[in-house]
Design an enzyme around this catalytic site. Structure first.
Site, PDB file in Angstrom:
ATOM      1  N   SER A 128       0.869  -1.176   0.000  1.00 18.71           N
ATOM      2  CA  SER A 128       0.000   0.000   0.000  1.00 18.71           C
ATOM      3  C   SER A 128       0.906   1.227   0.000  1.00 18.71           C
ATOM      4  O   SER A 128       1.935   1.240  -0.673  1.00 18.71           O
ATOM      5  CB  SER A 128      -0.919  -0.046   1.233  1.00 18.71           C
ATOM      6  OG  SER A 128      -1.819   1.022   1.241  1.00 18.71           O
ATOM      7  N   ARG A 135      -5.876   3.470  -0.039  1.00 19.79           N
ATOM      8  CA  ARG A 135      -7.130   3.500   0.715  1.00 19.79           C
ATOM      9  C   ARG A 135      -8.187   2.649   0.043  1.00 19.79           C
ATOM     10  O   ARG A 135      -9.090   2.129   0.695  1.00 19.79           O
ATOM     11  CB  ARG A 135      -7.656   4.938   0.824  1.00 19.79           C
ATOM     12  CG  ARG A 135      -7.101   5.736   1.974  1.00 19.79           C
ATOM     13  CD  ARG A 135      -7.964   6.942   2.260  1.00 19.79           C
ATOM     14  NE  ARG A 135      -8.254   7.706   1.071  1.00 19.79           N
ATOM     15  CZ  ARG A 135      -7.791   8.928   0.824  1.00 19.79           C
ATOM     16  NH1 ARG A 135      -7.001   9.511   1.680  1.00 19.79           N
ATOM     17  NH2 ARG A 135      -8.123   9.566  -0.265  1.00 19.79           N
ATOM     18  N   VAL A 161      -6.550   4.508  10.959  1.00 18.48           N
ATOM     19  CA  VAL A 161      -5.380   4.719  10.097  1.00 18.48           C
ATOM     20  C   VAL A 161      -5.773   5.261   8.725  1.00 18.48           C
ATOM     21  O   VAL A 161      -6.925   5.230   8.320  1.00 18.48           O
ATOM     22  CB  VAL A 161      -4.583   3.408   9.936  1.00 18.48           C
ATOM     23  CG1 VAL A 161      -4.113   2.913  11.287  1.00 18.48           C
ATOM     24  CG2 VAL A 161      -5.423   2.336   9.254  1.00 18.48           C
ATOM     25  N   GLU A 162      -4.746   5.760   8.018  1.00 17.35           N
ATOM     26  CA  GLU A 162      -4.888   6.325   6.662  1.00 17.35           C
ATOM     27  C   GLU A 162      -5.986   7.380   6.611  1.00 17.35           C
ATOM     28  O   GLU A 162      -6.821   7.412   5.705  1.00 17.35           O
ATOM     29  CB  GLU A 162      -5.127   5.212   5.638  1.00 17.35           C
ATOM     30  CG  GLU A 162      -3.894   4.340   5.443  1.00 17.35           C
ATOM     31  CD  GLU A 162      -3.983   3.454   4.216  1.00 17.35           C
ATOM     32  OE1 GLU A 162      -4.803   3.747   3.324  1.00 17.35           O
ATOM     33  OE2 GLU A 162      -3.226   2.487   4.140  1.00 17.35           O
ATOM     34  N   GLY A 163      -5.979   8.276   7.591  1.00 15.34           N
ATOM     35  CA  GLY A 163      -6.980   9.337   7.672  1.00 15.34           C
ATOM     36  C   GLY A 163      -8.082   8.920   8.620  1.00 15.34           C
ATOM     37  O   GLY A 163      -8.863   8.025   8.301  1.00 15.34           O
TER      38      GLY A 163
END
Length: 758
Positions: free
Chosen positions: A163, A331, A453-455
């Site tokens: 990712s 994402r 995670v990731e925002g």
């Protein structure tokens, strides 16, 4: 009539004669926009420009092209990807004991680490020319989801290098020298990557990172070279404790003008060996007791040559755009895969448990309260699988749909959380007693990790989905903003005037379509198919027109202040998101060959999406700051009230019936919950009991009839009752043996773990 004719003529003159329209309509609005629209920051502009507009643009249009939806390629696993799933992934699953990994070892066993590296699990996005597997987004998503159905620790370990991280950034932006240096090692596991973005003062607001890189001269490899003096403090970095190479994001500055006149160069990404002097890979975090490697990294006055910037010196200051584009793809693959795996496992195990566990002498699946929760589990899982496949198909089509992947990240992880919560409610005590038999406990504990995670999900919902969608996906707004920002005012007004006229016609069409759709129940909207699913397309077209109209009213009334009205923008984002999820479900149904058995799942999921979208729209109108415009919106969108409802009880029961028996429908909706031969765990136990009891259903019915006739006592079925049935000639010895065997499996399935000490 004369007055009406005069009004029509006046309107035609004002809007039809260019000079009059420009003077009395466009010029005042142009001046208003120039005053109220705040200038876009550099990070905002880069976020807006990064990525591509895809199906989200159609949903914002007010009139989606459903043929375009149906013509999108569905995507299929390649022969190599199927072979990898059947061989390497199956072998890996047999090596994993998630209870031991999480509760005892706190890490993957060394043979598992070795196998992951040996079989190149970390190289799914690396081109074959550099030793990678070069799998599709669909392939990577399916592999991560299949692993997650067995061990979330293993799935997270595999997904991170595939990712956002050095591998993806190098593949897209690296120089050839950087690719040759790093990609082969990343592919074969010699190098383990991590990427350091988040810090104590910069989480979701990645643009605020304080970590710095100052351009200066320094010594490297015995020579004085131009480079960067780095200082950083990062946390929550997955794989950092075991990483051999560190990807780092920082703000680059050139105070001495060594590169030119620009002092503040901007966010930049560099690749640094973990063994480089000054690099500190710190201690591990404990993310809700999940055993994947996650920790800190720091560096103080670490000098690196300019050539270590990813993409080389030419990419200095371009890191934010690189991150936004790569993050949007990541994402859409990794976290949705984890959520979908949770749905598949929960649907398979909970539908089985409903047929195994008894209360008051009947299976708990017969209670309507349980059916209501099971229908939510199965319906939401259908949505997850549909959205997973649709989103990765966009990435495989070389799209970078930042709005769509933000929708996927937020809503799919929230659906995953909802599914696991419902599964825990149905399982009751079995769900909360941790041990080798518990297949839900670790999954339940892991849900907040995906949410965070990731925002973080709150930021993603409140600021990103509609914040980007309203400008990127709207057919006119971004162009109007660019026109307003033009330095030549006369040319800007001319461009703005043409856009405004088209925008006003667009708004009038959406207002009319909204009103007609509300008054007629969308019966006259077109649909690309006939039959039971046609009404769903008509309703989604109506809601699309509603979204387009309400977005225009919100932007007109609030201007740049809409960014601060997070509750309003979040609800408008919810409308867009539910339209996307429902579209994905319809596309999935068509791509799967319009399977009749899946109709209850499709009806449930799309009706739920329409209900959620309409409810969000109703809340926007009710809380709209400009009340006259709010009244206008209600008159056009819900003139006779909001008549969208959750799926009926009959639909929910039909969903439960479809997934509560062995068959192709249940297999399709749970195919990611893979159970290779040789695995003995809680999932295998409950599935075996479910299948055995289903086979014995005729004998169970015989016992019930004997109880009703008075031959057998009315009590819960048990070994003692089965023995009594043999005595009374209700069952034969052979039938008794098969039923007792099923009852032994049932007992194992409902048992929980117990320990002498903890």
């Amino acid at each position: 009539m004369t007055l009406l004719i005069l009004i029509i003529i006046a309107v035609c003159v004002v809007f039809g004669v260019t000079d009059i329209r420009r003077q009395f309509i466009s010029k005042p609005i142009f001046g208003f926009f120039r005053k109220v629209l705040p200038p876009l920051s550099q990070t905002e502009r880069e976020a807006m420009e990064a990525g591509t507009v895809w199906w989200d643009g159609e949903l914002f249009s007010g009139r989606p092209d459903w043929q375009q939806l149906h013509s999108m390629p569905m995507g299929e696993l390649s022969g190599e990807e199927r072979a990898f799933l059947d061989n390497q992934v199956n072998t890996l699953l047999l090596m994993l004991d998630d209870y031991k990994v999480v509760q005892e070892q706190k890490d993957l066993p060394q043979p598992v680490w070795d196998y992951l590296k040996q079989e190149r699990f970390f190289s799914m996005i690396i081109p074959k020319a550099y030793g990678g597997l070069d799998f599709s987004a669909l392939g990577a998503s399916t592999i991560v989801a299949r692993i997650a159905s067995r061990s979330l620790t293993a799935a997270i370990t595999v997904m991170v290098p595939n990712s956002l991280g050095p591998g993806e950034l190098l593949a897209h932006y690296g120089t050839e020298e950087q690719k040759q240096r790093w990609l082969p090692g990343l592919a074969d596991g010699t190098e383990v990557p991590c990427f350091a973005l988040t810090g104590p003062e910069a989480g979701s607001d990645a643009g605020a990172i304080p970590d710095s890189g100052v351009v200066c001269m320094g010594e490297y490899d015995g020579k004085e070279v131009l480079g960067l003096r780095l200082n950083w403090d990062k946390r929550y970095i997955t794989l950092a404790p075991v990483a051999t190479v560190l990807g780092l994001a920082f703000k680059m500055r050139d105070p001495d003008g060594l590169l030119g006149d620009t002092k503040e160069i901007g966010i930049t990404c560099a690749l640094i060996p973990a063994s480089h002097p000054g690099v500190e890979l710190g201690n591990r975090h404990n993310p809700l007791n999940m055993a994947f490697m996650n920790g800190t990294t720091r560096g103080e006055d670490v000098f690196i040559p300019m050539e270590w910037i990813i993409g080389g010196p030419d990419y200095a200051g371009r890191g934010w755009r690189m991150l936004v584009e790569c993050l949007s793809a990541g994402r859409g693959i990794s976290l949705p895969a984890l959520a979908t795996a949770a749905g598949h496992v929960a649907t398979r195990t909970t539908s089985a448990y409903c047929g195994v566990r008894q209360q008051f002498g009947v299976n708990i699946g017969q209670f309507e309260g349980v059916q209501e929760a099971l229908a939510r589990i199965a319906g939401n899982t259908y949505l997850l699988e549909a959205a997973r496949k649709m989103t990765v198909s966009a990435i495989d089509m070389n799209q970078k749909p930042s709005v769509v992947t933000a929708i996927a990240k937020y809503h799919m992880t929230e659906l995953g959380r909802s599914i696991v919560n419902d599964a825990m409610d149905i399982h009751g005590g079995k769900g909360i007693q941790l041990g080798p038999k518990n297949y839900l406990g670790n999954m339940y504990l892991a849900q907040p990790v995906s949410i965070t995670v990731e925002g973080a999900n709150i930021l993603t919902r409140n600021l990103m989905i509609f914040g980007q969608g309203a400008t990127r996906c709207h057919p006119y707004v971004l162009s109007e903003m660019e026109a307003v920002a033009m330095e030549d005012k006369d040319q800007a007004l001319k461009v703005f005037d043409g856009l405004l006229l088209s925008h006003m016609l667009y708004g009038a069409r959406n207002g009319l379509n909204s009103l007609v759709g509300a008054l007629t129940g969308a019966r006259f909207n077109s649909a690309p198919v006939a039959g039971e699913t046609a009404r769903h397309y008509r309703n989604l077209s109506r809601l699309s027109a509603n979204l387009a109209l309400m977005s225009d009213l919100a932007m007109a009334a609030l201007g740049g202040g809409l960014k601060q009205k997070e509750m309003i923008s979040a609800r408008l984002g919810d409308v867009l998101s539910q339209l996307y999820l429902a579209s994905a479900a319809l596309r999935h149904f068509e791509a799967e060959g319009r399977q009749h058995g899946d109709l209850p799942l499709l009806h449930y999921s799309v009706e739920k999406c329409c209900y959620e979208a309409a409810k969000a729209m109703e809340e926007v109108i009710r809380n709209f700051p400009n009340r006259p415009l709010g009244w206008l919106a209600k008159a056009l969108i819900f003139p006779i009230g909001n008549h969208f409802h959750m799926p009926s009880d009959e639909t929910a029961k039909a969903v439960c019936k479809a997934v509560s028996k062995p068959g192709v429908v249940r297999e399709r909706i749970t195919h990611l919950c893979h159970m290779p031969e040789g695995l003995e765990d809680g999932i295998s136990e409950v599935e075996s009991a479910f299948l055995a009891l289903h086979e014995q259903a005729p004998l169970m019915k015989t016992l019930k009839q004997a109880m009703r006739s008075g031959v057998l006592p009315k009590q819960a079925i048990s070994p003692a009752l089965i023995a009594k049935a043999v005595e009374e000639k209700v069952l034969t010895e052979s039938q008794s043996d098969s039923l007792l065997n099923a009852w032994v499996l049932r007992t194992a399935a409902i048992d929980v773990d117990e320990f002498a000490t903890l």
